[in-house]
Write a protein that holds these residues in place. Sequence first.
Motif, mmCIF file in Angstrom:
data_model
loop_
_atom_site.group_PDB
_atom_site.id
_atom_site.type_symbol
_atom_site.label_atom_id
_atom_site.label_comp_id
_atom_site.label_asym_id
_atom_site.label_seq_id
_atom_site.Cartn_x
_atom_site.Cartn_y
_atom_site.Cartn_z
ATOM 1 N N SER A 63 0.830 -1.211 0.000
ATOM 2 C CA SER A 63 0.000 0.000 0.000
ATOM 3 C C SER A 63 0.863 1.258 0.000
ATOM 4 C CB SER A 63 -0.876 0.034 1.247
ATOM 5 O OG SER A 63 -1.522 -1.201 1.401
ATOM 6 N N ALA A 64 0.293 2.322 -0.568
ATOM 7 C CA ALA A 64 1.063 3.568 -0.741
ATOM 8 C C ALA A 64 1.349 4.278 0.579
ATOM 9 C CB ALA A 64 0.306 4.500 -1.682
ATOM 10 N N MET A 65 0.335 4.395 1.447
ATOM 11 C CA MET A 65 0.457 5.304 2.586
ATOM 12 C C MET A 65 1.617 4.981 3.529
ATOM 13 S SD MET A 65 -0.697 8.119 3.078
ATOM 14 C CE MET A 65 -2.307 8.599 2.585
ATOM 15 N N PRO A 66 1.787 3.709 3.980
ATOM 16 C CA PRO A 66 2.928 3.469 4.876
ATOM 17 C C PRO A 66 4.281 3.726 4.209
ATOM 18 C CG PRO A 66 1.767 1.402 4.391
ATOM 19 C CD PRO A 66 0.943 2.502 3.829
ATOM 20 N N VAL A 67 4.351 3.514 2.894
ATOM 21 C CA VAL A 67 5.624 3.778 2.198
ATOM 22 C C VAL A 67 5.879 5.287 2.161
ATOM 23 C CG1 VAL A 67 6.880 3.550 0.008
ATOM 24 C CG2 VAL A 67 5.396 1.694 0.779
#
Length: 211
Positions: A63-67
């Motif tokens: 997923s994008a957000m934690p990265v």
Amino acid sequence: MKYHIISVFPESTSSYLESSLLKRAKENGIIDVSFYNIRDYTEDKHNKVDDRPYGGGPGMVISAMPVLKAVEDAVEKSENPLIVFFTPHGEEFSNTMADEIKDEYTDAIFICGHYEGVDARVTQILKTKNVSIGNYVLTGGELPALVMIDAITRRIPGVLGDGLSVEENRIAPKDPYTRPECFEYQGEEYCVPEVLRSGNHAKIDEFRKEN
Ligand code: SAM
């Protein structure tokens, strides 16, 4: 040079960094390596980092957000960072790229994909430099991060014993030999080429150029 490794398995890279040239470069303060576990930047109670791909297909996508949050953290700890995203579809890594990174940036932030990769919005938002280390597919971006760290670090002045150890600065032997001069193996004798034992440096350079 400071390296920041963002990964779901950052610990998988640590043992390589704890030996030989990279260990010495760290001890001498020439390089520094920080690790960011993407899982630490999740907000749900199961620390879920991946989900199914839109449009269907096998595997899971990070997923994008934690990265993005992990990258924010790394950027905060950086002066002039380059953000690298590893993908088999990226620009192929080379010594030229290693020199550009070493000369133009203080920090390299490496986003290591895993599974089926990382949500494409990460590279769109961060305008990452997308890098491949070769025409094959690996399980994750951790080995590419180590490859880049190794190749960049050995080109930083002072890391190798002397400037001559960087291949382009000398006539590097493609086929090196060491003692003993001759040995027997399965009934055959194998000897170091005569010219390398001659002590005649002009001839040795000529031999190496030819080879
Ligand atoms: N189907 C995915 C694709 O085409 O990108 C393959 C993902 S691969 C199994 C998982 C991760 O490993 C990628 O997201 C990337 O970060 C890394 N990776 C795999 N091969 C690579 C290569 N040759 N160079 C750089 N990174 C690579």
